[in-house]
Design a protein around this motif. Structure first.
Motif, PDB file in Angstrom:
ATOM      1  N   GLU A 207      31.568 -28.945  -4.814  1.00 22.56           N
ATOM      2  CA  GLU A 207      30.752 -30.143  -4.596  1.00 22.56           C
ATOM      3  C   GLU A 207      30.708 -30.577  -3.136  1.00 22.56           C
ATOM      4  O   GLU A 207      29.779 -31.274  -2.726  1.00 22.56           O
ATOM      5  CB  GLU A 207      31.276 -31.295  -5.455  1.00 22.56           C
ATOM      6  N   GLN A 208      31.699 -30.168  -2.329  1.00 22.23           N
ATOM      7  CA  GLN A 208      31.735 -30.586  -0.926  1.00 22.23           C
ATOM      8  C   GLN A 208      30.994 -29.630   0.008  1.00 22.23           C
ATOM      9  O   GLN A 208      30.864 -29.906   1.201  1.00 22.23           O
ATOM     10  CB  GLN A 208      33.194 -30.719  -0.460  1.00 22.23           C
ATOM     11  N   GLU A 209      30.490 -28.536  -0.521  1.00 21.77           N
ATOM     12  CA  GLU A 209      29.729 -27.602   0.312  1.00 21.77           C
ATOM     13  C   GLU A 209      28.382 -28.218   0.676  1.00 21.77           C
ATOM     14  O   GLU A 209      27.773 -28.943  -0.125  1.00 21.77           O
ATOM     15  CB  GLU A 209      29.518 -26.278  -0.420  1.00 21.77           C
ATOM     16  N   THR A 210      27.906 -27.905   1.861  1.00 24.86           N
ATOM     17  CA  THR A 210      26.582 -28.387   2.270  1.00 24.86           C
ATOM     18  C   THR A 210      25.503 -27.439   1.756  1.00 24.86           C
ATOM     19  O   THR A 210      25.757 -26.238   1.535  1.00 24.86           O
ATOM     20  CB  THR A 210      26.477 -28.486   3.802  1.00 24.86           C
ATOM     21  N   LEU A 211      24.304 -27.976   1.588  1.00 25.91           N
ATOM     22  CA  LEU A 211      23.207 -27.172   1.054  1.00 25.91           C
ATOM     23  C   LEU A 211      22.829 -26.032   2.000  1.00 25.91           C
ATOM     24  O   LEU A 211      22.414 -24.960   1.555  1.00 25.91           O
ATOM     25  CB  LEU A 211      21.995 -28.059   0.787  1.00 25.91           C
ATOM     26  N   SER A 212      22.973 -26.255   3.306  1.00 28.63           N
ATOM     27  CA  SER A 212      22.632 -25.194   4.258  1.00 28.63           C
ATOM     28  C   SER A 212      23.549 -23.992   4.110  1.00 28.63           C
ATOM     29  O   SER A 212      23.179 -22.872   4.463  1.00 28.63           O
ATOM     30  CB  SER A 212      22.699 -25.731   5.691  1.00 28.63           C
ATOM     31  N   GLU A 213      24.756 -24.211   3.560  1.00 26.33           N
ATOM     32  CA  GLU A 213      25.717 -23.109   3.387  1.00 26.33           C
ATOM     33  C   GLU A 213      25.403 -22.269   2.152  1.00 26.33           C
ATOM     34  O   GLU A 213      25.679 -21.065   2.125  1.00 26.33           O
ATOM     35  CB  GLU A 213      27.140 -23.669   3.267  1.00 26.33           C
ATOM     36  N   ILE A 214      24.842 -22.876   1.133  1.00 21.59           N
ATOM     37  CA  ILE A 214      24.652 -22.145  -0.132  1.00 21.59           C
ATOM     38  C   ILE A 214      23.203 -21.733  -0.392  1.00 21.59           C
ATOM     39  O   ILE A 214      22.924 -20.992  -1.320  1.00 21.59           O
ATOM     40  CB  ILE A 214      25.140 -22.986  -1.330  1.00 21.59           C
ATOM     41  N   MET A 215      22.279 -22.220   0.453  1.00 18.49           N
ATOM     42  CA  MET A 215      20.854 -21.915   0.184  1.00 18.49           C
ATOM     43  C   MET A 215      20.534 -20.463   0.521  1.00 18.49           C
ATOM     44  O   MET A 215      21.197 -19.824   1.348  1.00 18.49           O
ATOM     45  CB  MET A 215      19.957 -22.839   0.992  1.00 18.49           C
ATOM     46  N   THR A 216      19.501 -19.956  -0.133  1.00 16.39           N
ATOM     47  CA  THR A 216      18.958 -18.633   0.180  1.00 16.39           C
ATOM     48  C   THR A 216      17.842 -18.809   1.184  1.00 16.39           C
ATOM     49  O   THR A 216      16.879 -19.530   0.946  1.00 16.39           O
ATOM     50  CB  THR A 216      18.401 -17.965  -1.097  1.00 16.39           C
ATOM     51  N   ARG A 217      17.970 -18.143   2.329  1.00 15.59           N
ATOM     52  CA  ARG A 217      16.997 -18.343   3.408  1.00 15.59           C
ATOM     53  C   ARG A 217      15.772 -17.433   3.259  1.00 15.59           C
ATOM     54  O   ARG A 217      14.679 -17.801   3.646  1.00 15.59           O
ATOM     55  CB  ARG A 217      17.659 -18.105   4.761  1.00 15.59           C
ATOM     56  N   ASN A 218      15.993 -16.256   2.744  1.00  8.30           N
ATOM     57  CA  ASN A 218      14.885 -15.291   2.631  1.00  8.30           C
ATOM     58  C   ASN A 218      14.078 -15.570   1.367  1.00  8.30           C
ATOM     59  O   ASN A 218      14.112 -14.818   0.390  1.00  8.30           O
ATOM     60  CB  ASN A 218      15.431 -13.867   2.613  1.00  8.30           C
ATOM     61  N   VAL A 219      13.365 -16.697   1.371  1.00  7.23           N
ATOM     62  CA  VAL A 219      12.586 -17.135   0.208  1.00  7.23           C
ATOM     63  C   VAL A 219      11.106 -17.095   0.564  1.00  7.23           C
ATOM     64  O   VAL A 219      10.710 -17.479   1.669  1.00  7.23           O
ATOM     65  CB  VAL A 219      12.992 -18.566  -0.211  1.00  7.23           C
ATOM     66  N   HIS A 220      10.300 -16.629  -0.383  1.00  3.91           N
ATOM     67  CA  HIS A 220       8.858 -16.488  -0.147  1.00  3.91           C
ATOM     68  C   HIS A 220       8.157 -17.813  -0.423  1.00  3.91           C
ATOM     69  O   HIS A 220       8.117 -18.290  -1.557  1.00  3.91           O
ATOM     70  CB  HIS A 220       8.276 -15.388  -1.036  1.00  3.91           C
ATOM     71  N   ALA A 221       7.620 -18.412   0.630  1.00  7.17           N
ATOM     72  CA  ALA A 221       6.827 -19.637   0.495  1.00  7.17           C
ATOM     73  C   ALA A 221       5.345 -19.272   0.493  1.00  7.17           C
ATOM     74  O   ALA A 221       4.932 -18.258   1.058  1.00  7.17           O
ATOM     75  CB  ALA A 221       7.131 -20.591   1.641  1.00  7.17           C
ATOM     76  N   ILE A 222       4.545 -20.108  -0.168  1.00 11.10           N
ATOM     77  CA  ILE A 222       3.117 -19.826  -0.353  1.00 11.10           C
ATOM     78  C   ILE A 222       2.295 -20.753   0.530  1.00 11.10           C
ATOM     79  O   ILE A 222       2.373 -21.981   0.382  1.00 11.10           O
ATOM     80  CB  ILE A 222       2.715 -20.027  -1.829  1.00 11.10           C
ATOM     81  N   PRO A 223       1.506 -20.222   1.458  1.00  8.53           N
ATOM     82  CA  PRO A 223       0.600 -21.069   2.244  1.00  8.53           C
ATOM     83  C   PRO A 223      -0.400 -21.777   1.330  1.00  8.53           C
ATOM     84  O   PRO A 223      -0.842 -21.219   0.319  1.00  8.53           O
ATOM     85  CB  PRO A 223      -0.105 -20.069   3.176  1.00  8.53           C
ATOM     86  N   MET A 224      -0.755 -22.996   1.685  1.00 13.72           N
ATOM     87  CA  MET A 224      -1.579 -23.826   0.812  1.00 13.72           C
ATOM     88  C   MET A 224      -2.988 -23.261   0.592  1.00 13.72           C
ATOM     89  O   MET A 224      -3.640 -23.612  -0.392  1.00 13.72           O
ATOM     90  CB  MET A 224      -1.683 -25.240   1.376  1.00 13.72           C
ATOM     91  N   ASP A 225      -3.470 -22.384   1.483  1.00 10.85           N
ATOM     92  CA  ASP A 225      -4.821 -21.849   1.336  1.00 10.85           C
ATOM     93  C   ASP A 225      -4.863 -20.483   0.661  1.00 10.85           C
ATOM     94  O   ASP A 225      -5.918 -19.869   0.572  1.00 10.85           O
ATOM     95  CB  ASP A 225      -5.515 -21.774   2.701  1.00 10.85           C
ATOM     96  N   TRP A 226      -3.722 -20.011   0.169  1.00 13.43           N
ATOM     97  CA  TRP A 226      -3.723 -18.725  -0.538  1.00 13.43           C
ATOM     98  C   TRP A 226      -4.532 -18.837  -1.829  1.00 13.43           C
ATOM     99  O   TRP A 226      -4.449 -19.840  -2.548  1.00 13.43           O
ATOM    100  CB  TRP A 226      -2.298 -18.316  -0.872  1.00 13.43           C
ATOM    101  N   ARG A 227      -5.280 -17.762  -2.128  1.00  9.63           N
ATOM    102  CA  ARG A 227      -6.035 -17.734  -3.383  1.00  9.63           C
ATOM    103  C   ARG A 227      -5.106 -17.369  -4.547  1.00  9.63           C
ATOM    104  O   ARG A 227      -4.031 -16.803  -4.356  1.00  9.63           O
ATOM    105  CB  ARG A 227      -7.187 -16.735  -3.289  1.00  9.63           C
ATOM    106  N   GLN A 228      -5.568 -17.704  -5.753  1.00  5.06           N
ATOM    107  CA  GLN A 228      -4.730 -17.501  -6.935  1.00  5.06           C
ATOM    108  C   GLN A 228      -4.365 -16.039  -7.147  1.00  5.06           C
ATOM    109  O   GLN A 228      -3.266 -15.729  -7.622  1.00  5.06           O
ATOM    110  CB  GLN A 228      -5.464 -18.047  -8.170  1.00  5.06           C
ATOM    111  N   GLU A 229      -5.270 -15.123  -6.798  1.00  4.44           N
ATOM    112  CA  GLU A 229      -4.972 -13.704  -6.975  1.00  4.44           C
ATOM    113  C   GLU A 229      -3.779 -13.276  -6.118  1.00  4.44           C
ATOM    114  O   GLU A 229      -2.948 -12.469  -6.550  1.00  4.44           O
ATOM    115  CB  GLU A 229      -6.200 -12.858  -6.618  1.00  4.44           C
TER     116      GLU A 229
END
Length: 460
Positions: A207-229
């Motif tokens: 519970e005392q760990e910070t989120l920056s220590e446990i997060m996964t950095r290599n995560v795929h984010a989606i640009p807002m203008d990407w099409r559904q396909e």
């Protein structure tokens, strides 16, 4: 009409039969009783999807009567499981204030689906009854393109600063009203996306760990203008459950979950299937007039097709007069080419949709289809030519039919591949446009090849 333990048991394998019995009982009840309490009790415990199934199988009069009598208990989620045409019919049973009240209980992405389906201008009337903050939010979302990430995303998203500790995030999650989430996202002080944390990770961390220590950095984010396909391709490629949507400054503005992607895939499959038949959308629940008008464009293309074929036949009328037996064999080459072309086009459209077909393998795919068409055309040309020889006892008839089948199937393979690719490159819909072009060319070329070869063989 809340979801509960009385829901139909899908594991019994008798869903269709049970629902049919429910529909019959509901129709009888609507005809013979006006007791709304009993009607509500009849629907109690069913899932919204099950209620939607019952509603859409009622007649128009029964449907209207059922919805009107269940107004006070109507679950907005039912609307999500109705076809767009039935959805509009059901929403028209409510006045603006009633409709706005039931839509406020939906998640933002689901409410947006209903709002987009309303008649033009009607959604603004509905939003007047929303709290001002929510009204501004939906007004802005309605301006986003419908078939992009910004139009698909859910705005209820859990976002935590990177310096927070695990216990702080857990306390916030317990008190928040976010309806459904699979991951939480970590941002910096400017709300720029840094990484993600799966819910299972929280269970395993101190519970005392910070989120920056446990997060996964290599995560795929989606640009807002990407099409559904592009979104569905990414979810399939990386087996995602959810993914954040970011704006041009890499700030998180929403999240897309796997249920949204599944809906897009289902809609796309249904749309492509309809387009192959020259229909823009399912007209199963539409009126006769609207269904008829919606199919006219395809029939007009067919009229043009048969007129062109008639002109080709008229041009070679002397050949048919000279050898009347050729009339029997004329449709064969066109039919073989049409079927062969649709096979190639179907594979190409499917590969384009799933992103299996791209610039890297386009030439290889084209060469494969040409080779397949050459082999199959030669095989069927030889076989049908042999049958024509046995039938007419004339080797010239066999050569004409065999050659016409071979060359038309070869063209069908090329056209069935290139038409979808070319239309997709021009930002068109290959499923809708490839069929008419392919059918017209293979039909006209099939008759033209057969009669042209007949002219050369019998006049030389």
């Amino acid at each position: 009409m809340n979801m509960g333990s009385k829901s139909l048991n899908l594991s019994e394998g008798r869903l269709a039969q049970i629902l049919a019995e429910k529909i019959t009982a509901l129709q009888v009840f609507l005809d013979g009783s006006e007791d709304n309490k009993t009607l509500i009790k009849l629907m109690e415990g069913l899932y919204p999807s099950e209620i939607a199934y019952l509603i859409q199988h009622l007649s128009e009069d029964h449907r209207h009567q059922c919805v009107m009598r269940l107004k006070d208990q109507f679950n907005a989620e039912i609307l999500l499981f109705l076809s767009p045409s039935l959805r509009r019919e059901v929403t028209n049973c409510f006045d603006i204030s009633e409709l706005s009240k039931i839509l406020m209980h939906l998640e933002s992405d689901d409410a947006l689906i209903i709002l987009r389906d309303l008649e033009e201008g009607q959604h603004q009337e509905v939003l007047r009854y929303f709290p001002s903050e929510k009204s501004r939010f939906f007004s802005e979302r309605l301006r986003y393109p419908q078939y992009t990430a910004s139009g698909l995303m859910q705005s209820e998203v859990l976002v935590f600063p990177d310096h927070w500790k695990v216990f702080q995030a857990l306390e916030h999650m317990r008190s928040c009203h976010t309806p459904r989430f699979y991951d939480v996202f970590v941002v910096d002080a400017s709300r720029r996306f840094l990484g993600a944390i799966e819910l299972s990770t929280f269970v395993k961390c101190q519970e005392q760990e910070t989120l920056s220590e446990i997060m996964t950095r290599n995560v795929h984010a989606i640009p807002m203008d990407w099409r559904q396909e592009e979104i569905t391709f990414m979810f399939r490629l990386y087996e995602l459950i959810s993914a954040p949507v970011i704006d041009t400054a890499s700030r998180i503005i929403g999240v897309i979950t796997v249920d949204d992607v599944m809906r897009v895939i289902e809609d796309k499959v249904a749309e492509d299937f309809m387009h192959l038949g020259g229909i823009h959308a399912s007209d199963f629940h539409e009126t006769v007039r609207k269904t008829s008008l919606g199919r006219l464009h395809w029939l007009m293309i067919t009229v043009i097709d048969v007129i062109l074929i008639s002109l080709v036949i008229q041009y070679f009328e002397a050949v048919l007069y000279f050898k009347q037996g050729l009339t029997v064999l004329m449709p064969i080459a066109a039919a073989m080419g049409g079927n062969s072309g649709m096979q190639a086009a179907t594979v190409a459209i499917r590969a384009l949709t799933t992103r299996d077909l791209n610039t890297l393998n386009m030439v290889r795919f084209l060469w494969k289809e040409v080779s397949v068409s050459w082999f199959n055309g030669g095989l069927f040309g030889l076989g049908l030519g042999g049958l024509a020889f046995l039938w007419f006892k004339d080797v010239r008839v066999a050569l004409v039919l065999g050659g016409a089948v071979l060359f038309n199937m070869l063209w069908a393979g090329i056209a069935g591949t290139l038409f979808p690719i070319g239309i997709a490159r021009l930002s068109g819909d290959p499923a809708l446009s490839s069929g008419p072009l392919l059918t017209t060319t293979t039909d006209v070329l099939g008759y033209g090849l057969f009669l042209g070869l007949s002219y050369l063989v019998f006049r030389l």
